[in-house]
Design a protein around this motif. Structure first.
Motif, mmCIF file in Angstrom:
data_model
loop_
_atom_site.group_PDB
_atom_site.id
_atom_site.type_symbol
_atom_site.label_atom_id
_atom_site.label_comp_id
_atom_site.label_asym_id
_atom_site.label_seq_id
_atom_site.Cartn_x
_atom_site.Cartn_y
_atom_site.Cartn_z
ATOM 1 N N GLY A 10 7.859 -1.796 5.478
ATOM 2 C CA GLY A 10 7.642 -3.319 4.983
ATOM 3 C C GLY A 10 8.477 -3.341 3.909
ATOM 4 N N LEU A 11 8.632 -4.802 3.638
ATOM 5 C CA LEU A 11 9.924 -5.292 2.832
ATOM 6 C C LEU A 11 9.315 -6.456 2.250
ATOM 7 N N VAL A 12 9.252 -6.868 0.932
ATOM 8 C CA VAL A 12 9.085 -8.264 0.541
ATOM 9 C C VAL A 12 10.265 -8.811 0.114
ATOM 10 N N ILE A 13 10.203 -9.985 0.532
ATOM 11 C CA ILE A 13 11.458 -10.815 0.252
ATOM 12 C C ILE A 13 10.916 -12.065 -0.489
ATOM 13 N N ARG A 14 11.745 -12.348 -1.616
ATOM 14 C CA ARG A 14 11.334 -13.881 -2.261
ATOM 15 C C ARG A 14 12.474 -14.718 -1.956
ATOM 16 N N THR B 84 6.220 -15.665 -0.901
ATOM 17 C CA THR B 84 7.028 -14.624 -0.605
ATOM 18 C C THR B 84 6.900 -14.135 0.967
ATOM 19 N N HIS B 85 7.597 -13.590 1.572
ATOM 20 C CA HIS B 85 7.500 -13.072 2.692
ATOM 21 C C HIS B 85 7.344 -11.469 2.972
ATOM 22 N N PHE B 86 6.602 -11.065 3.737
ATOM 23 C CA PHE B 86 6.335 -9.476 4.023
ATOM 24 C C PHE B 86 6.984 -9.222 5.505
ATOM 25 N N LEU B 87 8.023 -8.397 5.593
ATOM 26 C CA LEU B 87 8.521 -8.106 6.897
ATOM 27 C C LEU B 87 8.204 -6.867 7.354
ATOM 28 N N VAL C 206 1.908 1.118 -3.763
ATOM 29 C CA VAL C 206 1.837 -0.118 -4.394
ATOM 30 C C VAL C 206 3.106 -0.795 -4.547
ATOM 31 N N VAL C 207 3.152 -2.092 -4.488
ATOM 32 C CA VAL C 207 4.433 -2.925 -4.564
ATOM 33 C C VAL C 207 4.114 -4.391 -5.441
ATOM 34 N N HIS C 208 5.198 -4.432 -6.116
ATOM 35 C CA HIS C 208 5.143 -5.645 -6.689
ATOM 36 C C HIS C 208 5.177 -6.821 -5.956
ATOM 37 N N LEU C 209 4.632 -7.890 -6.077
ATOM 38 C CA LEU C 209 4.457 -8.976 -5.186
ATOM 39 C C LEU C 209 5.160 -10.272 -5.902
ATOM 40 N N GLY C 210 4.776 -10.489 -7.189
ATOM 41 C CA GLY C 210 5.134 -11.830 -8.079
ATOM 42 C C GLY C 210 4.754 -11.754 -9.202
#
Lengths: 213, 213
Positions: A63-67, A152-155, B52-56
């Motif tokens: 997974g990958l969070v993109i802002r 944000t987008h979770f890929l 755990v991941v930073h989201l914003g």
């Protein structure tokens, strides 16, 4: 250590950059990865992210969070367009170039050139790899989840091919990313080398843990 | 370093545990956190997670991947039931106890007792904190996203309260988690201390990076 309590109302009163620095560090140490992409016209893009997360081994997913409001905007556009991306571990020889990719470069300017890193291609994968990275992974976008709470987008991405130093791979499948010189990041801007404390045996109730390797 | 290519068909042929070790390490260094929860009947649970991941920062959100088929099953049940959880950084003094929480303890047995860690309560937050941890965060579940691709759950959580050593907090909002003795994890079972390489200035095109602090 003397402890300090910071309540939600207190950190919400922090000035914007101060608040970003504070909240961004709370999750703990993060992976430092460069995401390589290329648009339909062949323009490449490279972007450092600290939000890559293991999702599962079977099927093999990350997974990958993109802002999209900050620098990886072109990264997101390219991934949605081509479904193709690479994840390249940042190491101690390239962490400054990697950090520099977070600058707001124009769409027409490749961060590979601007930040002095080299494109590399393998196995008909459309997106470029980073030559100077030691652990490189080819991925394909499976699904995009929009996080409406903050835009944000979770890929969700499938792992296709892995390139790594032969010396870092053990018979049992584990990878010594420390000896591959991969580094960790904390907050927005701090980079860290690591020193292994221990590898621990599989935990079972009532059984003492052993240090292995 | 001599590079090795491992294709999808090759890693899919690995035996299950070998494949888990291999894929789990590919994302890079991960945060090491203990998730504290308590069910409606007052039974506490503690579970180590590296997802755990930073989201914003605005709103202040964290994400968390939970695999219900393995040990954090009770963690997931408790969070869905009470909406309350804590995230507690693992440090080098407690990493063995923290790893031991991944054993398959029964629902009626609290990992706090079984793994020799202490419950602590603050600010009317329902879930327990870990006394021996130095950086502790109270969170509230906002939303659960099911990752149908592999049966995991992605939890979006709001940060409510933060407890940290006064000496680790800078005027500019950044937190020195290395001096708080927080550690990193790689793969399923390797724990690492860190050494800061540098803190780098905000990146701008055409501007040279500076080391700050």
């Amino acid at each position: 250590m003397k402890s300090k309590h910071i309540s939600q109302s207190e950190f919400e009163s922090f000035e914007e950059r101060k608040r970003a620095r504070f909240i961004n560090t709370l999750s703990g140490f993060k992976s430092a990865n460069l995401i390589g992409t290329k648009d339909e016209n062949g323009l490449t893009n490279l972007s450092i992210v600290s939000s890559v997360v293991h999702l599962g081994a079977s099927p093999a997913l990350m997974g990958l969070v993109i802002r999209p409001d900050v620098s990886p905007r072109h990264t997101l556009e390219n991934i949605l367009q081509t479904k193709s991306l690479t994840i390249n571990h940042v190491n101690s020889s390239i962490f400054k170039q990697a950090h520099q990719t977070s600058g707001r470069y124009g769409k027409e300017q490749s961060e590979f050139t601007a930040c002095h890193l080299s494109e590399e291609y393998h196995s008909d994968h459309y997106a470029p790899f980073v030559k100077e990275s030691h652990i490189k992974i080819a991925l394909e976008l499976i699904r995009e989840i929009k996080i409406e709470e903050n835009g944000t987008h979770f890929l969700i991405c499938a792992i296709k091919d892995v390139y790594l130093p032969l010396s870092c791979l053990s018979e049992d499948g584990s990878i010594d990313i420390e000896s591959a010189d991969s580094i960790a990041v904390s907050g927005l801007d701090k980079y860290h080398k690591t020193n292994k404390l221990a590898r621990l045996s599989y935990a079972k109730p009532g059984k003492e843990l052993l240090e292995i390797d």
